[in-house]
Scaffold this motif. Structure first.
Motif, PDB file in Angstrom:
ATOM      1  N   LEU A 149      67.920  34.275 -10.131  1.00 47.60           N
ATOM      2  CA  LEU A 149      67.751  32.898 -10.810  1.00 47.60           C
ATOM      3  C   LEU A 149      68.964  32.730 -11.743  1.00 47.60           C
ATOM      4  N   VAL A 150      69.157  33.849 -12.609  1.00 50.62           N
ATOM      5  CA  VAL A 150      70.168  33.978 -13.711  1.00 50.62           C
ATOM      6  C   VAL A 150      71.618  33.608 -12.965  1.00 50.62           C
ATOM      7  N   ILE A 151      71.759  34.555 -11.959  1.00 46.28           N
ATOM      8  CA  ILE A 151      73.126  34.381 -11.345  1.00 46.28           C
ATOM      9  C   ILE A 151      73.245  33.170 -10.782  1.00 46.28           C
ATOM     10  N   SER A 152      72.432  32.548 -10.031  1.00 51.16           N
ATOM     11  CA  SER A 152      72.504  31.283  -9.587  1.00 51.16           C
ATOM     12  C   SER A 152      72.717  30.174 -10.453  1.00 51.16           C
ATOM     13  N   SER A 153      72.083  30.298 -11.659  1.00 52.70           N
ATOM     14  CA  SER A 153      72.201  29.414 -12.774  1.00 52.70           C
ATOM     15  C   SER A 153      73.911  29.472 -13.347  1.00 52.70           C
ATOM     16  N   LEU A 154      74.245  30.849 -13.442  1.00 48.69           N
ATOM     17  CA  LEU A 154      75.376  31.007 -13.968  1.00 48.69           C
ATOM     18  C   LEU A 154      76.556  30.588 -13.141  1.00 48.69           C
ATOM     19  N   ASP A 155      76.159  30.684 -11.880  1.00 42.49           N
ATOM     20  CA  ASP A 155      77.294  30.189 -10.837  1.00 42.49           C
ATOM     21  C   ASP A 155      77.975  28.873 -11.133  1.00 42.49           C
ATOM     22  N   ALA A 156      76.898  28.066 -11.349  1.00 48.30           N
ATOM     23  CA  ALA A 156      77.363  26.748 -11.766  1.00 48.30           C
ATOM     24  C   ALA A 156      78.183  26.511 -12.995  1.00 48.30           C
ATOM     25  N   THR A 157      78.374  27.343 -13.834  1.00 51.29           N
ATOM     26  CA  THR A 157      78.934  27.196 -15.159  1.00 51.29           C
ATOM     27  C   THR A 157      80.501  27.839 -14.717  1.00 51.29           C
ATOM     28  N   ILE A 158      80.803  28.475 -13.745  1.00 47.35           N
ATOM     29  CA  ILE A 158      81.928  29.003 -13.535  1.00 47.35           C
ATOM     30  C   ILE A 158      83.160  27.826 -13.270  1.00 47.35           C
ATOM     31  N   THR A 159      84.322  27.711 -13.979  1.00 48.50           N
ATOM     32  CA  THR A 159      85.347  26.973 -13.743  1.00 48.50           C
ATOM     33  C   THR A 159      85.913  27.533 -12.687  1.00 48.50           C
ATOM     34  N   ARG A 160      86.078  26.373 -11.398  1.00 46.40           N
ATOM     35  CA  ARG A 160      86.474  26.699 -10.097  1.00 46.40           C
ATOM     36  C   ARG A 160      87.959  26.431  -9.883  1.00 46.40           C
ATOM     37  N   VAL A 161      88.724  27.152  -9.323  1.00 46.91           N
ATOM     38  CA  VAL A 161      90.333  26.821  -9.043  1.00 46.91           C
ATOM     39  C   VAL A 161      90.384  27.359  -7.440  1.00 46.91           C
ATOM     40  N   ASP A 162      91.510  26.771  -6.825  1.00 45.20           N
ATOM     41  CA  ASP A 162      91.736  27.095  -5.369  1.00 45.20           C
ATOM     42  C   ASP A 162      93.102  27.602  -5.205  1.00 45.20           C
ATOM     43  N   PRO A 163      93.151  28.852  -5.481  1.00 42.35           N
ATOM     44  CA  PRO A 163      94.333  29.422  -5.439  1.00 42.35           C
ATOM     45  C   PRO A 163      94.857  29.679  -3.995  1.00 42.35           C
ATOM     46  N   PHE A 164      93.889  29.473  -2.976  1.00 39.31           N
ATOM     47  CA  PHE A 164      94.436  29.729  -1.469  1.00 39.31           C
ATOM     48  C   PHE A 164      94.488  28.573  -0.659  1.00 39.31           C
ATOM     49  N   LYS A 165      94.812  27.330  -1.575  1.00 39.15           N
ATOM     50  CA  LYS A 165      94.809  25.954  -1.009  1.00 39.15           C
ATOM     51  C   LYS A 165      96.200  26.091  -0.096  1.00 39.15           C
ATOM     52  N   ASP A 166      96.128  25.571   1.195  1.00 41.19           N
ATOM     53  CA  ASP A 166      97.169  25.471   2.138  1.00 41.19           C
ATOM     54  C   ASP A 166      98.013  26.598   2.450  1.00 41.19           C
ATOM     55  N   MET A 167      97.650  28.056   2.129  1.00 42.47           N
ATOM     56  CA  MET A 167      98.335  29.142   2.266  1.00 42.47           C
ATOM     57  C   MET A 167      98.359  29.589   3.898  1.00 42.47           C
ATOM     58  N   LYS A 168      99.592  29.606   4.267  1.00 41.52           N
ATOM     59  CA  LYS A 168      99.703  30.181   5.421  1.00 41.52           C
ATOM     60  C   LYS A 168     100.402  31.418   5.704  1.00 41.52           C
ATOM     61  N   ASN A 169     100.383  32.110   6.849  1.00 40.88           N
ATOM     62  CA  ASN A 169     100.874  33.297   7.082  1.00 40.88           C
ATOM     63  C   ASN A 169     100.659  34.580   6.198  1.00 40.88           C
ATOM     64  N   ARG A 170      99.386  34.502   5.929  1.00 42.45           N
ATOM     65  CA  ARG A 170      98.945  35.602   4.738  1.00 42.45           C
ATOM     66  C   ARG A 170      98.844  36.893   5.688  1.00 42.45           C
ATOM     67  N   PRO A 171      98.868  37.879   4.563  1.00 40.28           N
ATOM     68  CA  PRO A 171      98.672  39.429   5.299  1.00 40.28           C
ATOM     69  C   PRO A 171      97.380  39.461   5.880  1.00 40.28           C
ATOM     70  N   ARG A 172      97.450  40.263   6.876  1.00 41.07           N
ATOM     71  CA  ARG A 172      95.986  40.706   7.702  1.00 41.07           C
ATOM     72  C   ARG A 172      94.940  41.074   6.640  1.00 41.07           C
ATOM     73  N   ALA A 173      93.898  41.129   6.909  1.00 41.86           N
ATOM     74  CA  ALA A 173      92.705  41.553   6.094  1.00 41.86           C
ATOM     75  C   ALA A 173      92.533  42.796   6.440  1.00 41.86           C
ATOM     76  N   GLY A 174      92.239  43.717   5.148  1.00 39.22           N
ATOM     77  CA  GLY A 174      91.977  45.137   5.219  1.00 39.22           C
ATOM     78  C   GLY A 174      90.517  45.459   5.249  1.00 39.22           C
ATOM     79  N   HIS A 175      90.301  46.491   4.848  1.00 35.12           N
ATOM     80  CA  HIS A 175      88.736  46.909   4.500  1.00 35.12           C
ATOM     81  C   HIS A 175      88.516  46.932   3.091  1.00 35.12           C
ATOM     82  N   GLY A 176      87.188  46.521   2.842  1.00 35.65           N
ATOM     83  CA  GLY A 176      86.941  46.478   1.479  1.00 35.65           C
ATOM     84  C   GLY A 176      87.296  44.990   0.714  1.00 35.65           C
ATOM     85  N   MET A 177      87.080  44.815  -0.293  1.00 42.67           N
ATOM     86  CA  MET A 177      87.465  43.581  -1.099  1.00 42.67           C
ATOM     87  C   MET A 177      88.530  43.820  -2.294  1.00 42.67           C
ATOM     88  N   ASN A 178      89.433  43.083  -2.171  1.00 46.41           N
ATOM     89  CA  ASN A 178      90.356  42.962  -3.223  1.00 46.41           C
ATOM     90  C   ASN A 178      90.484  41.619  -3.943  1.00 46.41           C
TER      91      ASN A 178
END
Length: 512
Positions: free
Chosen positions: A65-94
């Motif tokens: 519940l705490v995380i869900s409520s805080l999720d709404a307070t994060i300011t959102r941006v879209d750094p991946f908008k209209d991005m094409k020809n991106r590198p292939r995904a690897g393993h894990g999270m970057n």
């Protein structure tokens, strides 16, 4: 229909006489035909188990519940908008972790206290790729030098709508020119890594995070002093508050390593921060975890996909983390120089960088190939004996006038002779300073000769750099009461063709 014969009131089903109370009399000559009743658990044990189960469920529920409520307070941006020809995904999270010089929510009192004045450049002060392994058992952090030479791809200015073609720039300028989207595109082009999430932290969220954890411990074998940020730490172990921690990670003028030395201190601090978070029980306490996440997420910007699920995954993963679970490296550098129209830049060693990012892509530990202690910076462990400190400008090219800033007789001559013995071009005629109450040694310099000033300061442990516009090419050393000796320095370009990889347990303060 035949009637059922009545049961004798004096007999039970086993034929034993029933006393008046209705209970069968005990038969001491025959075993009962049924198995013995199972042993009941004590009531206190059942109550304890029920309580623990309730606490566990409540904690999980509160955390979600705490995380869900805080999720709404994060300011959102879209750094991946209209991005094409991106590198292939690897393993894990970057995760691309970006620290900006935003200070809009810092009070005027804190700005003065921690020297946060001036106009922000709206650029990235720090940039790191944080790789979380697929099994969530390891975190690899790679620092990207802010002055790295980069090629910005074609893009449209988000503020003016003006199109820009591909052009060279410093890596930290990508944010000022095109915001998070150009920053991510530039980093992906340089590293060939696919960035999964974007997290942007400013001065305010950094200080709040440190304070809500109760401070973070750092240690140094040499005094750290930076006149620009106000950092002033004697040798030893210190617990830094949020503002002090910001001075520590921002300082660039405590040694000749400049930005490379600063990145090593940032890595040390991040390892200490992980150690503090995982050893203090914060991640196991829903209420403390709430306070930390509020401090962090209350003033950050993140991509739209970095939400409740990702935060809970990271929180669960970090519960099993220790300093040994984290490793840190900096992109290897092949060349330093000045590029026309850009200024002083660092060019990566392409082969070394490719091997480094391939390890992240393939989810391999960076330390699998090589683990070593940091080889520069004022707070490295003295395990190899004294060695010349690498500096940008040779001592023979630096002109110095020594002034005695104290009433200690003969101090000026002693400092002048020591600097001359280390190769500096002193005047050989030290003088008394206008004021004779200096507690700390000061290197006064014209900002145009800042590289020479850093090289000279590296030879004077604990000295403070002071910019004096218009002073000219001769640097002034105002000897203070803390003068001890002069360290040997040697001009060399701090080039690293292989990354120096360290684990978190190698850089956190040793246990008392």
């Amino acid at each position: 229909m035949p009637s059922t014969p009545p049961r004798s009131p004096a007999r039970s089903g086993a034929g034993r006489p029933r006393p008046r109370g209705g209970r069968p009399a005990p038969d001491r000559t025959h075993r009962p035909p049924w198995p013995p009743a199972p042993r009941r658990r004590p009531r206190w044990a059942m109550r304890a188990m029920a309580t623990l189960s309730a606490v566990a469920l409540a904690s999980a529920g509160i955390g979600h519940l705490v995380i869900s409520s805080l999720d709404a307070t994060i300011t959102r941006v879209d750094p991946f908008k209209d991005m094409k020809n991106r590198p292939r995904a690897g393993h894990g999270m970057n995760v691309l972790l970006v620290g900006t010089d935003g200070r809009d929510r810092v009070s005027e009192a804190l700005r003065r206290r921690y020297r946060l004045g001036g106009q922000p450049c709206h650029c990235t002060d720090t940039m790191m790729i944080v790789h979380i392994s697929e099994d969530r058992q390891r975190a690899s952090v790679v620092s990207l030098p802010r002055d790295s030479y980069a090629e910005a791809p074609a893009h449209t200015d988000p503020a003016t709508g003006r199109p820009h073609g591909p052009h060279p720039l410093k890596l930290n300028a990508a944010y000022a020119e095109g915001g998070p989207q150009l920053t991510v595109r530039t980093v992906e082009d340089m590293t060939h890594l696919k960035i999964d999430h974007y997290l942007e932290v400013d001065f305010t969220s950094f200080m709040r995070t440190v304070d809500v954890l109760g401070g973070v411990q750092v240690c140094t074998t040499h005094p750290l002093k930076d006149g620009y940020t106000g950092l002033d730490l004697p040798a030893g172990t210190h617990t830094l508050t949020g503002g002090q921690a910001l001075q520590y990670v921002r300082a660039r003028h405590v040694d000749a390593a400049s930005d490379l030395g600063r990145m090593e201190r940032q890595q040390r601090f991040l390892a200490a921060l992980v150690d503090r978070a995982t050893s203090s029980g914060v991640l196991l306490n829903p209420l403390k975890f709430r306070d930390v996440t509020r401090a962090v997420l209350g003033s950050v910007r993140a991509d739209r996909g970095f939400g409740t699920g990702e935060l809970l995954d990271l929180g669960r993963a970090m519960r099993d983390f220790s300093p040994r679970s984290s490793e840190f490296a900096t992109v290897p550098v092949a060349q330093m120089g000045v590029v026309k129209g850009i200024g002083s830049t660092l060019k990566w060693d392409q082969e070394g960088a490719a091997r480094l990012f391939a390890a992240l892509r393939e989810d391999r530990p960076l330390a699998g190939r090589r683990v070593s202690e940091p080889d520069s910076g004022p707070d490295r462990a003295p395990d190899r004996g004294p060695r010349p400190v690498p500096v940008e400008v040779a001592p023979g090219q630096i002109r110095v006038q020594v002034e005695n800033g104290t009433r200690i007789k003969g101090l000026g001559r002693r400092v002048d002779a020591a600097l001359a013995g280390a190769g500096f071009r002193t005047t050989g005629r030290p003088v008394d300073a206008a004021e004779r109450t200096a507690r700390h040694t000061v290197v006064a310099h014209d900002p145009r000769w800042d590289r020479s000033a850093r090289s000279l300061a590296a030879a004077l442990p604990g000295s403070e750099l002071r910019a004096v516009p218009g002073q000219g090419p001769v640097l002034r050393v105002i000897a203070g009461a803390d003068f001890h000796d002069v360290r040997e320095v040697r001009a060399e370009t701090p080039v690293r063709t292989e990354p120096t990889v360290v684990r978190g347990d190698q850089v956190v303060c040793p246990a008392p």
